[in-house]
Design an enzyme around this catalytic site. Sequence first.
Site, PDB file in Angstrom:
ATOM      1  N   ASP A  90       0.831  -1.195   0.000  1.00 34.08           N
ATOM      2  CA  ASP A  90       0.000   0.000   0.000  1.00 34.08           C
ATOM      3  C   ASP A  90       0.872   1.253   0.000  1.00 34.08           C
ATOM      4  OD1 ASP A  90      -2.268   1.532   0.056  1.00 34.08           O
ATOM      5  OD2 ASP A  90      -2.757   1.149   2.154  1.00 34.08           O
ATOM      6  N   HIS A  98       2.930   3.418  -9.043  1.00 35.02           N
ATOM      7  CA  HIS A  98       2.748   1.990  -9.331  1.00 35.02           C
ATOM      8  C   HIS A  98       3.986   1.416 -10.033  1.00 35.02           C
ATOM      9  CE1 HIS A  98      -1.224   2.195  -7.796  1.00 35.02           C
ATOM     10  NE2 HIS A  98      -1.739   2.878  -8.795  1.00 35.02           N
ATOM     11  N   LEU A 150      10.998 -20.802  -4.073  1.00 37.16           N
ATOM     12  CA  LEU A 150      10.045 -19.820  -3.535  1.00 37.16           C
ATOM     13  C   LEU A 150       8.775 -19.892  -4.366  1.00 37.16           C
ATOM     14  CD1 LEU A 150       9.246 -17.193  -1.917  1.00 37.16           C
ATOM     15  CD2 LEU A 150      10.322 -15.893  -3.757  1.00 37.16           C
TER      16      LEU A 150
HETATM   17  C1  FPP Z   1      -1.876   0.271  -3.288  1.00 27.74           C
HETATM   18  O1  FPP Z   1      -1.409   1.590  -3.318  1.00 27.74           O
HETATM   19  C2  FPP Z   1      -1.321  -0.450  -4.410  1.00 27.74           C
HETATM   20  C3  FPP Z   1      -2.068  -1.003  -5.399  1.00 27.74           C
HETATM   21  C4  FPP Z   1      -3.541  -0.965  -5.434  1.00 27.74           C
HETATM   22  C5  FPP Z   1      -1.418  -1.672  -6.538  1.00 27.74           C
HETATM   23  C6  FPP Z   1      -0.266  -2.538  -6.192  1.00 27.74           C
HETATM   24  C7  FPP Z   1       0.531  -2.717  -7.410  1.00 27.74           C
HETATM   25  C8  FPP Z   1       1.867  -2.713  -7.481  1.00 27.74           C
HETATM   26  C9  FPP Z   1       2.734  -2.675  -6.301  1.00 27.74           C
HETATM   27  C10 FPP Z   1       2.558  -2.717  -8.779  1.00 27.74           C
HETATM   28  C11 FPP Z   1       2.391  -3.911  -9.618  1.00 27.74           C
HETATM   29  C12 FPP Z   1       2.494  -5.228  -8.921  1.00 27.74           C
HETATM   30  C13 FPP Z   1       3.020  -6.347  -9.458  1.00 27.74           C
HETATM   31  C14 FPP Z   1       2.903  -7.635  -8.741  1.00 27.74           C
HETATM   32  C15 FPP Z   1       3.710  -6.352 -10.752  1.00 27.74           C
HETATM   33  P1  FPP Z   1      -2.470   2.735  -3.535  1.00 27.74           P
HETATM   34  O2  FPP Z   1      -2.549   3.037  -4.984  1.00 27.74           O
HETATM   35  O3  FPP Z   1      -3.761   2.367  -2.881  1.00 27.74           O
HETATM   36  O4  FPP Z   1      -1.768   3.904  -2.758  1.00 27.74           O
HETATM   37  P2  FPP Z   1      -2.469   5.037  -1.915  1.00 27.74           P
HETATM   38  O5  FPP Z   1      -3.237   4.344  -0.813  1.00 27.74           O
HETATM   39  O6  FPP Z   1      -1.309   5.817  -1.399  1.00 27.74           O
HETATM   40  O7  FPP Z   1      -3.331   5.815  -2.856  1.00 27.74           O
END
Ligand code: FPP
Length: 249
Positions: free
Chosen positions: A13, A30, A124
């Site tokens: 997150d 992202h 893994l």
């Molecule tokens: C939460 O941060 C993150 C996500 C909803 C997306 C997670 C994706 C990645 C880490 C990148 C791609 C992953 C892989 C496995 C290739 P948020 O956008 O909710 O952040 P915020 O709460 O600060 O708005």
Amino acid sequence: MMQSTSHVAIIMDGNGRWAEARGLPRAAGHREGVAAVRRTVEAALNHGIGTLTLYAFSSDNWERPPREVQWLMRLFREYLRSEANRALATGVRISVIGRRDRLPPAVASAIQEAERRTIDGTRLHLRVAVDYSGRDAILRAAQCVVPGGPVTREQFGRLLAIADHGATRTPDVDLLIRTSGEQRLSDFLLWESAYAELLFLPVLWPDFAASDLAAALQQFQGRQRRFGRISAPDGTTRRGAAVSDAVSS
Ligand code: FPP
């Protein structure tokens, strides 16, 4: 080093906040999040973690603006295509859990291809949760229960794993980490986390470093897991017993 049977799950997150703090579009957060995924997989290998489950996209994330959803789908596809080779070389098995029927066909085929190519990886097991909902997973498993037939926790856990991603079993989560300071489960691995140790870290996901994982594992090792008993299943005395005994005597 953690036991190779251990299961670490991470709610990644804070990508959006990381980008906003720099005046960048959320997409940049992202993209940096993908770099953090690569670092974390490498660190997990170095620590001998057996299973690593990463929450990449919840079923509720479809409610985000279409452009952000499209960008995330593109990142998943690129990641799966580019990581399959590295995974093969390092002994990583890649699986994706969650629904597949709502994913863009190119993402669904990248998943199939990565899973097929890496199926023999034994060092893994990397599980990426995409269009995942813990409650929906439990519901799907419940629908597979034969009417009138007895079902044990073990059997239900197996149904859950099969309903979710075609594997035969899902290990219980030992350590569940959430970054960015939020303290919620957000519908992640609800059944599997029944006795997980929870760790909420202030770091935003794109800043998550190998040292953060090392520190998290150290904290985990300092916790005594009792699974509802007064001593750990291996018979060791519960932490804090001496203190409370002294107080009551
Ligand atoms: C939460 O941060 C993150 C996500 C909803 C997306 C997670 C994706 C990645 C880490 C990148 C791609 C992953 C892989 C496995 C290739 P948020 O956008 O909710 O952040 P915020 O709460 O600060 O708005």
